[in-house]
Design a protein around this motif. Structure first.
Motif, PDB file in Angstrom:
ATOM      1  N   MET A   1      37.617  63.573  22.041  1.00 39.66           N
ATOM      2  CA  MET A   1      37.876  62.788  23.224  1.00 39.66           C
ATOM      3  C   MET A   1      36.540  62.348  23.810  1.00 39.66           C
ATOM      4  O   MET A   1      35.648  63.141  24.015  1.00 39.66           O
ATOM      5  N   LYS A   2      36.457  61.062  24.074  1.00 34.97           N
ATOM      6  CA  LYS A   2      35.227  60.482  24.598  1.00 34.97           C
ATOM      7  C   LYS A   2      35.324  60.400  26.123  1.00 34.97           C
ATOM      8  O   LYS A   2      36.390  60.197  26.675  1.00 34.97           O
ATOM      9  N   THR A   3      34.211  60.557  26.813  1.00 36.65           N
ATOM     10  CA  THR A   3      34.156  60.446  28.273  1.00 36.65           C
ATOM     11  C   THR A   3      33.160  59.358  28.639  1.00 36.65           C
ATOM     12  O   THR A   3      32.094  59.267  28.039  1.00 36.65           O
ATOM     13  N   MET A   4      33.536  58.531  29.613  1.00 39.77           N
ATOM     14  CA  MET A   4      32.602  57.520  30.110  1.00 39.77           C
ATOM     15  C   MET A   4      32.841  57.296  31.592  1.00 39.77           C
ATOM     16  O   MET A   4      33.929  57.538  32.096  1.00 39.77           O
ATOM     17  N   SER A   5      31.813  56.832  32.255  1.00 43.96           N
ATOM     18  CA  SER A   5      31.920  56.555  33.686  1.00 43.96           C
ATOM     19  C   SER A   5      32.740  55.282  33.902  1.00 43.96           C
ATOM     20  O   SER A   5      32.885  54.456  32.991  1.00 43.96           O
ATOM     21  N   ALA A   6      33.255  55.127  35.109  1.00 44.90           N
ATOM     22  CA  ALA A   6      34.017  53.924  35.439  1.00 44.90           C
ATOM     23  C   ALA A   6      33.165  52.682  35.291  1.00 44.90           C
ATOM     24  O   ALA A   6      33.633  51.641  34.806  1.00 44.90           O
ATOM     25  N   THR A   7      31.911  52.770  35.663  1.00 44.10           N
ATOM     26  CA  THR A   7      31.001  51.628  35.524  1.00 44.10           C
ATOM     27  C   THR A   7      30.840  51.261  34.058  1.00 44.10           C
ATOM     28  O   THR A   7      30.926  50.085  33.678  1.00 44.10           O
ATOM     29  N   GLU A   8      30.609  52.261  33.225  1.00 42.71           N
ATOM     30  CA  GLU A   8      30.458  52.036  31.790  1.00 42.71           C
ATOM     31  C   GLU A   8      31.745  51.468  31.196  1.00 42.71           C
ATOM     32  O   GLU A   8      31.711  50.538  30.379  1.00 42.71           O
ATOM     33  N   ALA A   9      32.899  51.992  31.618  1.00 40.75           N
ATOM     34  CA  ALA A   9      34.187  51.494  31.125  1.00 40.75           C
ATOM     35  C   ALA A   9      34.387  50.039  31.526  1.00 40.75           C
ATOM     36  O   ALA A   9      34.878  49.226  30.743  1.00 40.75           O
ATOM     37  N   SER A  10      33.986  49.702  32.748  1.00 37.02           N
ATOM     38  CA  SER A  10      34.117  48.338  33.231  1.00 37.02           C
ATOM     39  C   SER A  10      33.263  47.375  32.416  1.00 37.02           C
ATOM     40  O   SER A  10      33.708  46.282  32.062  1.00 37.02           O
ATOM     41  N   ARG A  11      32.059  47.799  32.110  1.00 33.51           N
ATOM     42  CA  ARG A  11      31.125  46.926  31.376  1.00 33.51           C
ATOM     43  C   ARG A  11      31.500  46.761  29.910  1.00 33.51           C
ATOM     44  O   ARG A  11      31.116  45.778  29.280  1.00 33.51           O
ATOM     45  N   SER A  12      32.203  47.720  29.358  1.00 28.68           N
ATOM     46  CA  SER A  12      32.533  47.652  27.929  1.00 28.68           C
ATOM     47  C   SER A  12      34.033  47.840  27.698  1.00 28.68           C
ATOM     48  O   SER A  12      34.456  48.561  26.802  1.00 28.68           O
TER      49      SER A  12
END
Length: 80
Positions: A1-12
């Motif tokens: 399972m991968k984790t990313m920040s909301a900002t990172e998710a928004s950008r990609s």
């Protein structure tokens, strides 16, 4: 399972969806807290649900209660 920040998710977001399409699950965090999980959608078409509903045996009391509830007058709300 991968984790990313909301900002990172928004950008990609497109690549995030690609990852989910390949079967991956991504946890989105904001301020270090988990706020969402994005993963592959189920592939069901509703056949299993339709079969379950078709095979359900409702007792007569339940059917009578449901009919009585349908016949109740709808509540009226005060005008704004």
């Amino acid at each position: 399972m991968k984790t990313m920040s909301a900002t990172e998710a928004s950008r990609s977001f497109a690549s995030l969806l690609d990852e989910a399409e390949r079967g991956g699950t991504i946890v989105v965090t904001r301020g270090g807290r988990r706020i969402a999980t994005i993963g592959p959608a189920t592939a069901g078409n509703g056949v299993a649900v339709a079969e379950l509903l078709g095979s359900a045996k409702l007792d007569e009391d339940f059917a009578a209660d449901a009919l009585a509830a349908r016949q109740l007058e709808a509540p009226t709300w005060p005008a704004d």
